[in-house]
Each structure stands twice: as C-alpha cells, then as structure tokens.
Design a protein around this motif. Structure first.
Motif, PDB file in Angstrom:
ATOM      1  N   GLU A  56     -26.404 -12.127 -16.307  1.00 45.56           N
ATOM      2  CA  GLU A  56     -26.655 -12.431 -17.707  1.00 45.56           C
ATOM      3  C   GLU A  56     -27.762 -11.520 -18.221  1.00 45.56           C
ATOM      4  N   THR A  57     -27.559 -10.920 -19.383  1.00 37.92           N
ATOM      5  CA  THR A  57     -28.561 -10.045 -19.981  1.00 37.92           C
ATOM      6  C   THR A  57     -29.607 -10.874 -20.728  1.00 37.92           C
ATOM      7  N   ALA A  58     -30.679 -10.213 -21.148  1.00 38.08           N
ATOM      8  CA  ALA A  58     -31.771 -10.898 -21.849  1.00 38.08           C
ATOM      9  C   ALA A  58     -31.300 -11.564 -23.140  1.00 38.08           C
ATOM     10  N   ASP A  59     -30.249 -11.026 -23.758  1.00 41.51           N
ATOM     11  CA  ASP A  59     -29.750 -11.620 -25.000  1.00 41.51           C
ATOM     12  C   ASP A  59     -28.661 -12.670 -24.768  1.00 41.51           C
ATOM     13  N   GLY A  60     -28.464 -13.102 -23.511  1.00 45.28           N
ATOM     14  CA  GLY A  60     -27.545 -14.196 -23.200  1.00 45.28           C
ATOM     15  C   GLY A  60     -26.102 -13.794 -22.979  1.00 45.28           C
ATOM     16  N   LYS A  61     -25.812 -12.515 -22.946  1.00 54.22           N
ATOM     17  CA  LYS A  61     -24.428 -12.057 -22.714  1.00 54.22           C
ATOM     18  C   LYS A  61     -24.216 -11.819 -21.219  1.00 54.22           C
ATOM     19  N   TRP A  62     -23.009 -12.086 -20.763  1.00 53.99           N
ATOM     20  CA  TRP A  62     -22.668 -11.870 -19.359  1.00 53.99           C
ATOM     21  C   TRP A  62     -22.015 -10.508 -19.204  1.00 53.99           C
TER      22      TRP A  62
END
Length: 81
Positions: A56-62
């Motif tokens: 998961e990235t810092a902006d909440g995307k997988w």
C-alpha cells in the motif's frame, strides 16, 4: 545493480559490521565479526525466486510489482585496521 559494503567497526563493547549506518549485533572479536560479515555478504548475492509483491502506498493505493529474484547486489567487506 546496487552495491553494498559491509564495514567492520568497534561497537557496543565488541565488534560489529555496519551497512548504511545500521549495526549488526556485537561480536566478541574482530575476527568473528569479519567472518560473519563475509558470510552475510556472500548470502546477499545468492539469487532467489521471482515473485509478485503487493503493498500500500502513502496515499492508500495498492500496487503490485514483480521482484526479480536475480536482482541481487554486488557486495564487499571492508576491514580497515
């Protein structure tokens, strides 16, 4: 290809190896620290399996990526006496 250098240093009342500012556990002698660093450096060069990784990235995307098992660093051990 990346390069990793293991450095032998005095640490915490004994000897250790360090990589990018991170220390190993202390060893009682410089010789034991050096032998361990050489073993660990050799193991780091051994290829593994190519696998998919998901995070998961810092902006909440997988994200899903492929981690190449053959993408191993070049390593060496530095012991300045």
């Amino acid at each position: 290809m990346s390069h990793v250098t293991y450095r032998i240093v005095e640490h915490d009342g004994g000897w250790a190896y360090t990589v990018n500012g991170v220390f190993s556990e202390p060893f009682p002698t410089r010789a034991v620290a050096l032998a361990t660093a050489r073993r660990v450096a050799a193991e780091q060069r051994v290829p593994g399996r190519t696998e998919a990784i998901e995070y998961e990235t810092a902006d909440g995307k997988w994200r899903t990526e492929t981690a190449e098992g053959s993408d191993r660093p070049d390593t060496d051990v530095e012991d300045k006496r």
